[in-house]
Design a protein around this motif. Structure first.
Motif, PDB file in Angstrom:
ATOM      1  N   VAL A 182       0.803  -1.162   0.009  1.00  0.00           N
ATOM      2  CA  VAL A 182       0.033  -0.205  -0.093  1.00  0.00           C
ATOM      3  C   VAL A 182       0.996   1.267   0.122  1.00  0.00           C
ATOM      4  O   VAL A 182       1.526   1.423   0.939  1.00  0.00           O
ATOM      5  CB  VAL A 182      -0.954  -0.070   1.228  1.00  0.00           C
ATOM      6  CG1 VAL A 182      -1.841   1.145   1.332  1.00  0.00           C
ATOM      7  CG2 VAL A 182      -1.703  -1.288   1.314  1.00  0.00           C
ATOM      8  N   PRO A 183       1.000   2.131  -1.157  1.00  0.00           N
ATOM      9  CA  PRO A 183       1.570   3.212  -0.986  1.00  0.00           C
ATOM     10  C   PRO A 183       0.902   4.282  -0.047  1.00  0.00           C
ATOM     11  O   PRO A 183      -0.016   4.030   0.106  1.00  0.00           O
ATOM     12  CB  PRO A 183       1.681   3.833  -2.727  1.00  0.00           C
ATOM     13  CG  PRO A 183       0.873   2.752  -3.313  1.00  0.00           C
ATOM     14  CD  PRO A 183       0.244   1.811  -2.481  1.00  0.00           C
ATOM     15  N   ASP A 184       1.966   5.293   0.063  1.00  0.00           N
ATOM     16  CA  ASP A 184       1.435   6.330   1.099  1.00  0.00           C
ATOM     17  C   ASP A 184       1.637   7.668   0.318  1.00  0.00           C
ATOM     18  O   ASP A 184       2.720   7.771  -0.354  1.00  0.00           O
ATOM     19  CB  ASP A 184       2.077   6.449   2.471  1.00  0.00           C
ATOM     20  CG  ASP A 184       3.494   6.546   2.322  1.00  0.00           C
ATOM     21  OD1 ASP A 184       3.881   7.743   2.701  1.00  0.00           O
ATOM     22  OD2 ASP A 184       4.423   5.685   1.967  1.00  0.00           O
ATOM     23  N   SER A 185       0.717   8.546   0.319  1.00  0.00           N
ATOM     24  CA  SER A 185       0.775   9.925  -0.211  1.00  0.00           C
ATOM     25  C   SER A 185       1.708  10.920   0.605  1.00  0.00           C
ATOM     26  O   SER A 185       1.624  10.455   2.047  1.00  0.00           O
ATOM     27  CB  SER A 185      -0.518  10.560  -0.693  1.00  0.00           C
ATOM     28  OG  SER A 185      -1.288  10.902   0.438  1.00  0.00           O
ATOM     29  N   GLY A 186       2.259  11.929   0.191  1.00  0.00           N
ATOM     30  CA  GLY A 186       2.869  12.635   1.191  1.00  0.00           C
ATOM     31  C   GLY A 186       1.848  13.292   2.376  1.00  0.00           C
ATOM     32  O   GLY A 186       2.399  13.350   3.290  1.00  0.00           O
ATOM     33  N   GLU A 187       0.488  13.490   2.033  1.00  0.00           N
ATOM     34  CA  GLU A 187      -0.386  14.060   2.969  1.00  0.00           C
ATOM     35  C   GLU A 187      -0.494  13.372   4.367  1.00  0.00           C
ATOM     36  O   GLU A 187      -0.569  13.795   5.412  1.00  0.00           O
ATOM     37  CB  GLU A 187      -1.754  14.367   2.414  1.00  0.00           C
ATOM     38  CG  GLU A 187      -1.722  15.413   1.284  1.00  0.00           C
ATOM     39  CD  GLU A 187      -2.958  15.880   0.613  1.00  0.00           C
ATOM     40  OE1 GLU A 187      -3.337  14.643   0.017  1.00  0.00           O
ATOM     41  OE2 GLU A 187      -3.503  16.770   0.612  1.00  0.00           O
ATOM     42  N   GLY A 188      -0.336  11.944   4.144  1.00  0.00           N
ATOM     43  CA  GLY A 188      -0.513  11.242   5.318  1.00  0.00           C
ATOM     44  C   GLY A 188       0.699  11.491   6.339  1.00  0.00           C
ATOM     45  O   GLY A 188       0.594  11.568   7.476  1.00  0.00           O
ATOM     46  N   ARG A 189       1.977  11.576   6.039  1.00  0.00           N
ATOM     47  CA  ARG A 189       3.200  11.851   6.437  1.00  0.00           C
ATOM     48  C   ARG A 189       3.150  13.148   6.996  1.00  0.00           C
ATOM     49  O   ARG A 189       3.339  13.354   8.305  1.00  0.00           O
ATOM     50  CB  ARG A 189       4.353  11.588   5.574  1.00  0.00           C
ATOM     51  CG  ARG A 189       4.537  10.410   5.203  1.00  0.00           C
ATOM     52  CD  ARG A 189       5.971  10.197   4.346  1.00  0.00           C
ATOM     53  NE  ARG A 189       6.081   8.912   3.497  1.00  0.00           N
ATOM     54  CZ  ARG A 189       7.224   8.363   3.135  1.00  0.00           C
ATOM     55  NH1 ARG A 189       8.428   8.824   3.589  1.00  0.00           N
ATOM     56  NH2 ARG A 189       7.257   7.313   2.631  1.00  0.00           N
ATOM     57  N   TRP A 190       2.633  14.094   6.317  1.00  0.00           N
ATOM     58  CA  TRP A 190       2.449  15.438   6.674  1.00  0.00           C
ATOM     59  C   TRP A 190       1.777  15.493   7.936  1.00  0.00           C
ATOM     60  O   TRP A 190       1.776  16.225   8.645  1.00  0.00           O
ATOM     61  CB  TRP A 190       2.090  16.542   5.465  1.00  0.00           C
ATOM     62  CG  TRP A 190       3.310  16.427   4.281  1.00  0.00           C
ATOM     63  CD1 TRP A 190       4.571  16.166   4.428  1.00  0.00           C
ATOM     64  CD2 TRP A 190       2.631  16.962   3.156  1.00  0.00           C
ATOM     65  NE1 TRP A 190       4.976  16.078   3.210  1.00  0.00           N
ATOM     66  CE2 TRP A 190       4.043  16.610   2.518  1.00  0.00           C
ATOM     67  CE3 TRP A 190       1.499  17.156   2.420  1.00  0.00           C
ATOM     68  CZ2 TRP A 190       4.013  16.780   0.870  1.00  0.00           C
ATOM     69  CZ3 TRP A 190       1.402  17.497   0.970  1.00  0.00           C
ATOM     70  CH2 TRP A 190       2.890  17.271   0.263  1.00  0.00           C
ATOM     71  N   THR A 191       0.525  14.826   7.764  1.00  0.00           N
ATOM     72  CA  THR A 191      -0.505  15.158   9.064  1.00  0.00           C
ATOM     73  C   THR A 191       0.483  14.431  10.270  1.00  0.00           C
ATOM     74  O   THR A 191       0.048  14.909  11.353  1.00  0.00           O
ATOM     75  CB  THR A 191      -1.656  14.101   8.389  1.00  0.00           C
ATOM     76  OG1 THR A 191      -2.274  14.521   7.556  1.00  0.00           O
ATOM     77  CG2 THR A 191      -2.627  14.079   9.859  1.00  0.00           C
ATOM     78  N   VAL A 192       1.105  13.550  10.229  1.00  0.00           N
ATOM     79  CA  VAL A 192       1.849  12.908  11.487  1.00  0.00           C
ATOM     80  C   VAL A 192       2.832  13.940  11.812  1.00  0.00           C
ATOM     81  O   VAL A 192       2.920  14.355  13.154  1.00  0.00           O
ATOM     82  CB  VAL A 192       2.341  11.461  11.236  1.00  0.00           C
ATOM     83  CG1 VAL A 192       3.222  10.916  12.501  1.00  0.00           C
ATOM     84  CG2 VAL A 192       1.093  10.580  10.769  1.00  0.00           C
ATOM     85  N   VAL A 193       3.563  14.518  10.979  1.00  0.00           N
ATOM     86  CA  VAL A 193       4.336  15.417  11.286  1.00  0.00           C
ATOM     87  C   VAL A 193       3.737  16.578  12.154  1.00  0.00           C
ATOM     88  O   VAL A 193       4.268  17.103  13.053  1.00  0.00           O
ATOM     89  CB  VAL A 193       5.242  15.952   9.998  1.00  0.00           C
ATOM     90  CG1 VAL A 193       6.170  17.173  10.448  1.00  0.00           C
ATOM     91  CG2 VAL A 193       6.079  14.832   9.550  1.00  0.00           C
ATOM     92  N   GLU A 194       2.417  17.075  11.620  1.00  0.00           N
ATOM     93  CA  GLU A 194       1.855  18.365  12.117  1.00  0.00           C
ATOM     94  C   GLU A 194       1.312  17.836  13.658  1.00  0.00           C
ATOM     95  O   GLU A 194       1.447  18.782  14.561  1.00  0.00           O
ATOM     96  CB  GLU A 194       0.562  18.394  11.378  1.00  0.00           C
ATOM     97  CG  GLU A 194      -0.415  19.310  11.994  1.00  0.00           C
ATOM     98  CD  GLU A 194       0.412  20.846  11.668  1.00  0.00           C
ATOM     99  OE1 GLU A 194       0.166  21.904  12.470  1.00  0.00           O
ATOM    100  OE2 GLU A 194       1.236  21.331  10.817  1.00  0.00           O
ATOM    101  N   SER A 195       1.054  16.504  13.755  1.00  0.00           N
ATOM    102  CA  SER A 195       0.574  16.233  15.274  1.00  0.00           C
ATOM    103  C   SER A 195       2.032  16.213  15.953  1.00  0.00           C
ATOM    104  O   SER A 195       1.508  16.545  17.372  1.00  0.00           O
ATOM    105  CB  SER A 195       0.049  14.601  15.124  1.00  0.00           C
ATOM    106  OG  SER A 195       1.201  13.888  15.150  1.00  0.00           O
TER     107      SER A 195
END
Length: 304
Positions: free
Chosen positions: A243-256
Motif C-alpha cells: 500500500v503506497p502512502d501519499s505525502g499528505e499522510g506523512r505531513w499529517t503525522v508531522v503536524e501532530s
C-alpha cells in the motif's frame, strides 16, 4: 468565465471535462499533447501548446488552475506564472501540495499583486459524475474570482465547497482529511481481515459489506467502494499486499508532532503502510533473532 487548467491527468482531465460541461470556457495545457487534443475534440476545450500560450488565451483578470504533482512540477509552474501573470490575476493550486509550500508561494506571488488560492480537492475518479469536495484557502477577493468554477466542480453550487481560511488553510484541511482517511481505511481493512480469518463461520464478506451499507453506524463511501470490490473478488489473490502512502499522510503525522497533539490512530495507520512497503523486513528478522536468543524459539529460514 474563461480559465486555464494546467495538468490534465486523471483528476485534471476530468475536472476540465466537468467545467466545460458546466458552461466554463477552459483553456487546457498538458505536457503530453494527446489528452489536450482529445479534450478539445470531445468537450470543446480550447487547446494550448505551452503554459505561456494558455495564459495568452485568457483575458484579465486571469485564473490559472494547476493540477500538477506536488513539489518541483508545481514549483516550476508557479515560478513561470509569476513572470507571466499580472496584478489581479489568480493562481489556483488544486494539487496535493504541502500547506507550508502554499503559504510561501502565496506570499511570493502576492509581491506582484497576484492572488493565490490553495484548493484541497477530494473526489478522485468519481468527481466527474459526482462532483468534487473543495477545501479552499486564500484571500476573499481571489476566491470570489474563482467561485464560478468552484460551483461547477462541486456536487452542487451551494454545497461541497467552502472557503475555509487564508492561504494554506485549504491544503492544511485536505492534509488532515487524508490523515483521517488513512485511519478509516486501516480500521475497515483490519475488521474485514478478522472476519476472513474466522473460518469456522465461513462469512460472506460481500454480503456483510452490503448489509452494513444500510442504516449501519459505519456506512460510508469507503464502505460502498469496498462492497463493490468484494462482490467481484473476496480472496484478492491477484492483489499484492503493498500500500503506497501519499505525502499528505506523512505531513499529517508531522503536524501532530509539531503541535504536540496525540494522533495515535493516524500515526499507526501510516506506519502500517510503511510495513507493507518493506520488502526486506529487516526489523522482523531481528525480532525473530531476539526470540531465539532469549528463549530458544525456532527461527523460520528464508524459503521455508
Amino acid at each position: 468565465m474563461r480559465m486555464a487548467m494546467i495538468g490534465l491527468g486523471k483528476m485534471g482531465g476530468n475536472m476540465a471535462r466537468r467545467l466545460c460541461r458546466g458552461g466554463i470556457e477552459v483553456v487546457g495545457y498538458n505536457r503530453s499533447p494527446e489528452i489536450v487534443n482529445a479534450l478539445a475534440a470531445e468537450e470543446g476545450m480550447v487547446p494550448a501548446g505551452a503554459l505561456r500560450e494558455a495564459v495568452e488565451k485568457l483575458t484579465a483578470p486571469r485564473v490559472v488552475w494547476l493540477m500538477l504533482p506536488s513539489g518541483a512540477p508545481t514549483e516550476q509552474a508557479i515560478e513561470e506564472l509569476n513572470a507571466l501573470l499580472e496584478q489581479g490575476d489568480v493562481i489556483v493550486d488544486g494539487g496535493n501540495s504541502n500547506y507550508h509550500d502554499s503559504q510561501r508561494r502565496g506570499a511570493t506571488v502576492a509581491k506582484a499583486g497576484i492572488g493565490y488560492v490553495d484548493a484541497g480537492t477530494s473526489g478522485g475518479i468519481w468527481g466527474l459524475d459526482n462532483g468534487y469536495c473543495l477545501m479552499v484557502g486564500g484571500a476573499r477577493d481571489a476566491v470570489a474570482l474563482v467561485e464560478p468554477a468552484l460551483k461547477v466542480l462541486a456536487p452542487a453550487p451551494e454545497r461541497g465547497w467552502a472557503h475555509v481560511g487564508p492561504v494554506g488553510a485549504g491544503h492544511f484541511t485536505k492534509m488532515i482529511h487524508n490523515g483521517i482517511e488513512y485511519g478509516m481505511m486501516q480500521a475497515m481493512a483490519e475488521g474485514f481481515a478478522l472476519m476472513k480469518g474466522k473460518s469456522e463461520f465461513n462469512l460472506d464478506l460481500a454480503q456483510i459489506s452490503e448489509l452494513w451499507r444500510h442504516s449501519s453506524v459505519v456506512r460510508s463511501w469507503l464502505l460502498d467502494l469496498t462492497a463493490d470490490a468484494l462482490k467481484q473478488d473476496q480472496q484478492l489473490d491477484d492483489i499484492a499486499p503493498y500500500v503506497p502512502d501519499s505525502g499528505e499522510g506523512r505531513w499529517t503525522v508531522v503536524e501532530s508532532i509539531d503541535q504536540g497533539t496525540a494522533a495515535p490512530v493516524l500515526s499507526l495507520a501510516l506506519s502500517m503502510r510503511f510495513t507493507s512497503q518493506d520488502e526486506e523486513g529487516y526489523d522482523f528478522k531481528l525480532l525473530s533473532m531476539m526470540r531465539n536468543a532469549f528463549g530458544g524459539h525456532a527461527v523460520k529460514k528464508a524459503g521455508e
